[in-house]
Scaffold this active site. Structure first.
Site, PDB file in Angstrom:
ATOM      1  N   GLY A  57       0.947  -1.197  -0.153  1.00  0.00           N
ATOM      2  CA  GLY A  57      -0.042  -0.051   0.127  1.00  0.00           C
ATOM      3  C   GLY A  57       0.977   0.986  -0.111  1.00  0.00           C
ATOM      4  N   GLU A  58       0.852   2.022   1.080  1.00  0.00           N
ATOM      5  CA  GLU A  58       1.267   3.390   1.051  1.00  0.00           C
ATOM      6  C   GLU A  58       2.149   3.075   2.356  1.00  0.00           C
ATOM      7  OE1 GLU A  58       2.492   5.753  -0.852  1.00  0.00           O
ATOM      8  OE2 GLU A  58       3.529   6.257   1.260  1.00  0.00           O
ATOM      9  N   SER A  59       3.257   3.074   2.552  1.00  0.00           N
ATOM     10  CA  SER A  59       4.058   2.768   3.949  1.00  0.00           C
ATOM     11  C   SER A  59       3.986   4.150   4.844  1.00  0.00           C
ATOM     12  CB  SER A  59       5.445   2.362   3.730  1.00  0.00           C
ATOM     13  OG  SER A  59       6.099   3.413   3.384  1.00  0.00           O
ATOM     14  N   CYS A  89       6.002  -5.441   0.193  1.00  0.00           N
ATOM     15  CA  CYS A  89       6.076  -4.181  -0.221  1.00  0.00           C
ATOM     16  C   CYS A  89       6.117  -3.154   0.835  1.00  0.00           C
ATOM     17  CB  CYS A  89       5.055  -3.941  -1.280  1.00  0.00           C
ATOM     18  SG  CYS A  89       5.479  -2.958  -2.684  1.00  0.00           S
ATOM     19  N   ARG A 115      12.875   2.739  -0.874  1.00  0.00           N
ATOM     20  CA  ARG A 115      11.611   2.831  -1.646  1.00  0.00           C
ATOM     21  C   ARG A 115      11.328   3.379  -2.895  1.00  0.00           C
ATOM     22  NH1 ARG A 115       8.069   6.752   2.276  1.00  0.00           N
ATOM     23  NH2 ARG A 115       6.308   6.194   0.611  1.00  0.00           N
ATOM     24  N   ARG A 152       5.564  -0.101  -7.793  1.00  0.00           N
ATOM     25  CA  ARG A 152       6.358   0.950  -7.049  1.00  0.00           C
ATOM     26  C   ARG A 152       7.204   0.561  -5.936  1.00  0.00           C
ATOM     27  NH1 ARG A 152       1.634   2.510  -7.196  1.00  0.00           N
ATOM     28  NH2 ARG A 152       1.282   2.896  -4.932  1.00  0.00           N
ATOM     29  N   HIS A 188       4.257  -8.510  -4.665  1.00  0.00           N
ATOM     30  CA  HIS A 188       2.879  -8.937  -3.928  1.00  0.00           C
ATOM     31  C   HIS A 188       2.171 -10.004  -4.323  1.00  0.00           C
ATOM     32  CE1 HIS A 188       1.556  -4.521  -3.223  1.00  0.00           C
ATOM     33  NE2 HIS A 188       2.526  -4.134  -3.763  1.00  0.00           N
ATOM     34  N   GLU A 190       0.146 -11.850  -3.037  1.00  0.00           N
ATOM     35  CA  GLU A 190      -1.308 -11.922  -2.994  1.00  0.00           C
ATOM     36  C   GLU A 190      -2.200 -11.376  -4.209  1.00  0.00           C
ATOM     37  OE1 GLU A 190       0.474  -9.582  -1.920  1.00  0.00           O
ATOM     38  OE2 GLU A 190      -0.629  -7.574  -2.194  1.00  0.00           O
TER      39      GLU A 190
HETATM   40  N1  GLN Z   1       5.854   2.801  -2.715  1.00  0.00           N
HETATM   41  C1  GLN Z   1       4.997   2.423  -1.601  1.00  0.00           C
HETATM   42  C2  GLN Z   1       5.534   3.033  -0.481  1.00  0.00           C
HETATM   43  O1  GLN Z   1       6.702   3.364  -0.459  1.00  0.00           O
HETATM   44  C3  GLN Z   1       5.213   0.808  -1.542  1.00  0.00           C
HETATM   45  C4  GLN Z   1       4.229   0.270  -2.941  1.00  0.00           C
HETATM   46  C5  GLN Z   1       3.738  -0.898  -2.462  1.00  0.00           C
HETATM   47  O2  GLN Z   1       3.370  -1.312  -1.340  1.00  0.00           O
HETATM   48  N2  GLN Z   1       2.980  -1.618  -3.694  1.00  0.00           N
HETATM   49  O3  GLN Z   1       4.936   2.905   0.583  1.00  0.00           O
END
Ligand code: GLN
Length: 208
Positions: A57-59, A89, A115, A152, A188, A190
């Site tokens: 997701g978005e860390s 991720c 990242r 990403r 990922h 999943e």
């Molecule tokens: N780029 C995202 C981050 O830095 C991680 C991307 C992902 O979990 N698919 O949080």
């Protein structure tokens, strides 16, 4: 076949951190393996499970929400008690000891992570990667590659001496690693139909 039997017999309760990101896909994969999968948002819910998956997701968002839900120390205690935790991720970024920018992270795994390591040109891609050690543990064919989806994605730049490297890209970039009860993947699993990494994580759960 043997693995499936073992999972049914022990029916482990696995939590998936459900603050943001791809948690539903992990839950679906766990259901398909007949695991008792639960969404985790509070320290009380975390107390009820034997292992935890932290999704992509978005860390930054996951870290901030975890801090405000009082989960940072609870997850650290969970890990200190020896319970397995797997970060995919953004979840891997959240496990790292060093990410090179200021954001709430657990700092529990001796890995240095960068990242968005593939840049805008390769925002998202799929690549077959070797997971020989994971195949060995599962009793699968050793050379059977895993279809890894990178979005990403971060990579692991450096690891401490306690860390076992489980997979690298052909250019040597580390994309999966294990340290005791901690597992990290920059991709990922999943989002694929391939359950091997989830089944590998289940082997890390104490059957008692
Ligand atoms: N780029 C995202 C981050 O830095 C991680 C991307 C992902 O979990 N698919 O949080």
């Amino acid at each position: 076949m043997y693995m499936t039997k073992r999972i049914i017999q022990t029916a482990p309760r696995i939590g998936v951190l459900a603050l943001q990101g791809a948690f539903r896909e992990h839950i679906e994969m766990l259901y398909s393996l007949r695991v008792d999968a639960r969404e985790i948002r509070t320290p009380e819910e975390l107390d009820q499970v034997e292992g935890l998956i932290m999704p992509g997701g978005e860390s930054t968002t996951i870290g901030k929400l975890a801090a405000s839900y009082g989960l940072l120390d609870s997850i650290r205690s969970f890990i200190a008690a020896g319970k397995p935790v797997w970060g995919t991720c953004a979840g891997m970024i959240f496990l790292a000891s060093e990410v090179g920018c200021d954001q709430p992270i657990l700092k529990v795994m001796d890995i240095t992570v960068t990242r968005n390591a593939f840049g805008r040109q390769r925002d998202s891609f799929e690549q077959d990667i070797a997971i020989t050690e994971i195949n060995r543990v599962l009793g699968e064919e050793l050379n059977a590659l895993f279809p890894a989806i990178f979005i990403r994605a971060p990579i692991i730049e450096a690891v401490g001496t306690e860390v076992q490297i489980l997979s690298t890209l052909p250019d040597g970039k580390i994309v999966a690693a294990k340290q005791g009860n901690l597992l990290a993947t920059s991709f990922h699993p999943e989002l694929t139909e391939d359950s091997r990494i989830h089944r590998y994580f289940l082997t890390m759960i104490d059957p008692d």
